[in-house]
Design an enzyme around this catalytic site. Structure first.
Site, PDB file in Angstrom:
ATOM      1  N   ARG A  24     -13.319  72.051  73.114  1.00 35.14           N
ATOM      2  CA  ARG A  24     -14.455  72.820  72.597  1.00 35.14           C
ATOM      3  C   ARG A  24     -14.131  73.494  71.263  1.00 35.14           C
ATOM      4  NH1 ARG A  24     -14.826  76.712  75.909  1.00 35.14           N
ATOM      5  NH2 ARG A  24     -13.518  76.060  77.626  1.00 35.14           N
TER       6      ARG A  24
ATOM      7  N   HIS B 222       6.826  73.058  67.358  1.00 34.84           N
ATOM      8  CA  HIS B 222       6.334  73.411  66.026  1.00 34.84           C
ATOM      9  C   HIS B 222       7.457  73.797  65.064  1.00 34.84           C
ATOM     10  CE1 HIS B 222       2.590  73.158  67.991  1.00 34.84           C
ATOM     11  NE2 HIS B 222       2.506  74.399  68.415  1.00 34.84           N
TER      12      HIS B 222
ATOM     13  N   GLU C 288       2.447  85.819  66.540  1.00 33.01           N
ATOM     14  CA  GLU C 288       1.106  86.011  67.089  1.00 33.01           C
ATOM     15  C   GLU C 288       0.906  87.488  67.405  1.00 33.01           C
ATOM     16  OE1 GLU C 288      -0.171  82.541  69.860  1.00 33.01           O
ATOM     17  OE2 GLU C 288       1.969  82.841  70.227  1.00 33.01           O
TER      18      GLU C 288
END
Length: 472
Positions: free
Chosen positions: A17, A233, A209
């Site tokens: 989504r 990553h 974060e």
């Protein structure tokens, strides 16, 4: 060659989504998808075609600017979509999926499911005839939780899909600034002669974060910061910074050079782990999780690459949750000039620094020493000044794309350059497993840190011992 169908597993999930459906819409609106491409979506949710299209429309409304989300473009995209409910653990359900996909010879599959469903999904694809010679399979992380589990997943994949048709995704590789790192290094003569132990003092990579678990508690607690972020990553960023120039920009040449770096990482085991790593956990993690835990939400590492180019050049890595700022940044600190001709009154000479920011705003900054304006009666005054390349400004006439747009288009067109090869994944896991074994052998436990800080004070000490500091 183009594919006639894209099959998306986990199509009702958060990734679909927020990223996948908006990315596919962007490609379609720009005329980049094959005209006859059909997108077949599947998940456990009991929806029909109309229900899934409604969900997809809502996702586009949340993610796409109204200016680009024209009724005609939305209608064109939604017309490509169909939906088949499927419990991937039930083999009989794949027949309906096969019927929806049809007998296309060219198929791309995007697998975004729990790792426990990889093997039954691949078995179902084989049994239903959906794993033919023209099928490519893209796999989202996590690809295991250690080397052994990763190898088991890769073995299951290899039974149906050879390496040439297996596309392991690390979405960081789809970011424009990550690809720009290759252009910066290998399309400009300015940096490459200094891009080694003679010109570079150290490298820092920060991926931080500001959020906590965000409903991912069970997954995150089973992984921790080292496996969730460093293994994939951050080690991919290390490889791109440190790799030798490939012979050409193609999948084999680029990935050959990356894996050489990953195999050259100096092991960090029980002897080195206390001096080369810091682990932390933000205050309140156990309350948010609902149970006591020793999982790390922060990790800082000092690593070396044992080859000629990077001898004695440390790479400092850190990542964590509930930190001061959300950013992904590579900092290359060059060595200082060997001697200042300007005298003490000029002020301190700062070493040149190249900062490549991946998020939240893509930017490349080079700091340099310059003369401060004035008559200089007491000698030249010098000051550090930045040269900024804000990519949003430099390419204002070009739309900034979601990383998944590039990766999905490469999957559809069959270009594996920006995907991760099996030997890369396994080299990463082998290095990570040794660190975790060292933590266990020495009894290293996470140090507490306050949410909104830059992690435990020991992370600062990791660099301070070498006379360096983090660039916050």
């Amino acid at each position: 060659m183009h594919v006639a169908a894209l099959l998306m597993f986990g199509a009702t999930g958060d990734l679909s989504r927020r990223m996948l459906l908006p990315s596919l819409f962007g490609l379609d609106a720009d005329g980049l998808l094959p005209a006859d491409l059909r997108i077949v979506a599947t998940a456990r949710s009991k929806l029909d075609d109309a229900g899934f299209r409604e969900m997809a429309g809502e996702a586009l409304e949340s993610a796409i600017d109204a200016e680009r989300r024209t009724p005609a473009a939305v209608a064109q995209f939604l017309a490509r979509l169909s939906y088949v409910p499927l419990d991937a653990s039930q083999p009989q359900g794949f027949d309906a999926l096969k019927a929806a996909v049809g007998d296309t010879p060219d198929l791309s599959i995007f697998l975004s499911t729990a790792p426990s469903l990889f093997e039954p999904t691949i078995a179902g694809l084989q049994a239903s005839g959906l794993a033919g010679d023209g099928t490519r399979l893209a796999l989202e992380k996590p690809l295991g939780h250690d080397l052994a589990s990763s190898a088991a997943i890769n073995d299951a994949v290899r039974a149906a899909f050879p390496e040439a048709r297996t596309f392991r995704i690390d979405h960081y590789l789809g970011k424009e600034t990550v690809q720009n790192l290759l252009a910066l290094r290998f399309a400009n003569l300015l940096f490459e002669p200094l891009w080694n132990q003679d010109g570079i003092d150290h490298v820092q990579i920060t991926v931080s974060e500001t959020v906590g678990l965000e409903g991912r508690g069970d997954y995150y607690d089973g992984m921790g910061a080292l496996r969730d972020m460093v293994q994939n990553h951050i080690l991919q960023l290390v490889a791109l910074v440190a790799m030798e120039p490939p012979a050409r920009f193609d999948a084999t040449s680029v990935r050959d050079e990356k894996v050489k770096v990953l195999r050259s990482l100096r092991p960090i085991g029980a002897v080195e782990v206390e001096a080369c790593s810091v682990v932390g956990q933000y205050a309140g993690y156990a309350d948010e999780l609902g149970r006591a835990s020793v999982t790390e939400t922060f990790v800082a590492l000092k690593l070396h690459i044992d080859n000629w180019r990077w001898k004695d050049v440390p790479f400092y890595l850190r990542t964590g949750k509930h930190l001061t700022a959300r950013q992904s940044e590579i900092t290359v600190e060059f060595k200082p000039v060997p001697h200042s001709i300007f005298g003490d009154r000029s002020g301190p000479l700062c070493a040149n620094r190249l900062v490549i920011r991946l998020q939240p705003h893509e930017n490349i900054r080079l700091t340099m020493m310059a003369k401060q304006p004035g008559l200089d009666r007491d000698g030249l005054k010098l000051r550090e000044v930045p040269l900024d390349i804000g990519l949003a400004n430099a390419f204002a006439d070009t739309r900034r794309r979601i990383a998944y747009e590039r990766l999905l288009l490469d999957l559809i067109e069959g270009d594996p350059t920006l995907f991760v090869r099996r030997d890369e994944v396994e080299a990463q896991w082998a290095w990570i497993d040794r660190i975790r074994a060292g933590w266990a052998a020495t009894g290293m436990a996470p140090r507490p840190y306050a949410p909104g800080s830059w992690g435990p004070d020991a992370a600062k000490a990791l660099m301070a011992r070498d006379g360096r500091e983090w660039h916050d």
